[in-house]
Enzyme design. Structure first.
Site, PDB file in Angstrom:
ATOM      1  N   SER A 217       0.818  -1.218   0.000  1.00 37.49           N
ATOM      2  CA  SER A 217       0.000   0.000   0.000  1.00 37.49           C
ATOM      3  C   SER A 217       0.850   1.267   0.000  1.00 37.49           C
ATOM      4  O   SER A 217       0.379   2.325  -0.429  1.00 37.49           O
ATOM      5  CB  SER A 217      -0.955   0.000   1.195  1.00 37.49           C
ATOM      6  OG  SER A 217      -0.271  -0.255   2.394  1.00 37.49           O
ATOM      7  N   HIS A 263       1.391   5.222   4.413  1.00 38.16           N
ATOM      8  CA  HIS A 263       0.509   5.636   3.318  1.00 38.16           C
ATOM      9  C   HIS A 263       0.813   7.066   2.873  1.00 38.16           C
ATOM     10  O   HIS A 263       0.919   7.347   1.671  1.00 38.16           O
ATOM     11  CB  HIS A 263      -0.944   5.513   3.746  1.00 38.16           C
ATOM     12  CG  HIS A 263      -1.425   4.101   3.793  1.00 38.16           C
ATOM     13  ND1 HIS A 263      -2.744   3.754   4.025  1.00 38.16           N
ATOM     14  CD2 HIS A 263      -0.766   2.918   3.647  1.00 38.16           C
ATOM     15  CE1 HIS A 263      -2.874   2.446   4.012  1.00 38.16           C
ATOM     16  NE2 HIS A 263      -1.679   1.915   3.790  1.00 38.16           N
TER      17      HIS A 263
END
Length: 313
Positions: A217, A263
């Site tokens: 991610s 992230h």
């Protein structure tokens, strides 16, 4: 007698010349010639051209003189096939299988966070997760601060469970094919790796040194930022990208156990790398793009050194 002798002499003087033969197959007569070099060619050697036929050598020479197709950002047209995207997905799936095999337990597939949807740690994730400095399951001290810098790369190919893997691979499939087609294979791969590295460096900088972080991610968020920058550069509509990005950011900050630092780090790094790729001047574009990517990577490594000094100082 005289008349017959004269006829014989006439036949000898007016004999039909031998037919030309193929320059590659001397045993084959042919009256077809290459429209480019004018050499005789037999049916086996004929290559269709816009006008007439050409020989194999002329066709090869013509292909070498044609410049290969490039994307708007200097990448190769082979990116339309999505080979890098498919390879990255296959590599992540393979590592997931190895991770499950290393655990020898169903908890590697599911049974962890998000109500049992995510899996738990495995010996492979313990080995490769981004970890500042902590005691490992075998009792030794490990982490990036202990010189295990490989974790900053390995972590982007590891996942906690199959659901974790599937979510990231679906996003990679959707975003990766578009970006690879626009950027070309090498530039897309550079974007993916630098964004993933940036996210993992951010997790190392801002997370608890004892917390482990894995997942693609970090790179995926970099692709979200990159597709926004690239589409804007091409003058295309980006209204559909923003809501998806906002939803993912909300998910990042509201669901426990997700690395917000990872992230956001991937998002920022992916945006920076996309700006380098998209706005490089046309002249010496490849040099500018390579230099920009190298500067970002060196800056990330510098931040790692700073953080390492803080942890072991």
């Amino acid at each position: 007698m005289t008349e017959r002798s004269g006829q014989a002499g006439d036949a000898t003087e007016g004999s039909v010349p031998a037919a030309p033969v193929c320059y590659r197959h001397p045993d084959r007569a042919t009256y077809v010639r290459c429209t480019r070099c004018d050499r005789p060619i037999c049916p086996e050697c004929m290559r269709e051209a816009s006008v007439g036929h050409q020989c194999p050598e002329c066709v090869s020479e013509g292909r070498r003189s044609v410049r290969p197709a490039r994307t708007a950002f200097g990448g190769g047209a082979a990116g339309r096939q999505g080979y890098v995207t498919k390879t990255l997905i296959a590599l992540n799936v393979l590592v997931m299988l190895l991770s499950i095999a290393s655990a020898r337990s169903g908890t590697a597939v599911a049974g962890g966070g998000l109500g049992g949807l995510l899996g738990g740690p495995t010996p492979l994730t313990d080995w490769g997760a981004v970890l500042g400095r902590a005691t490992l399951p075998d009792g030794t001290i490990g982490g990036v601060a202990e010189g295990q810098w490989y974790r900053l790369v390995a972590a982007m190919f590891l996942h906690y469970g199959v659901v974790h893997l599937l979510l990231n691979m679906w996003a990679l499939w959707v975003l990766g094919r578009t970006l690879e087609a626009v950027l070309g294979p090498l530039r897309f791969l550079a974007l993916y790796l630098i964004a993933g590295l940036g996210g993992n460096v951010a997790a190392y900088l801002f997370s608890d040194p004892r917390s482990a972080t894995v997942g693609a991610s970090t790179a995926i968020f970099g692709l979200f930022a990159a597709i926004f920058v690239i589409m804007r550069r091409l003058g295309r509509d980006t209204s559909s990208i923003v809501p998806i990005l906002v939803i993912n950011l909300i998910f990042t900050f509201t669901v426990p156990g997700i690395s917000a630092a990872g992230h956001l780090g991937g998002l920022v790094t992916g945006a920076l790398m996309a700006l380098v790729l998209a706005y490089a001047p046309r002249m010496r574009r490849t040099v500018f793009q390579a230099a920009g990517g190298a500067i970002i990577a060196l800056a990330l490594l510098g931040l790692v050194l700073v953080r390492t000094g803080m942890l072991i100082g």
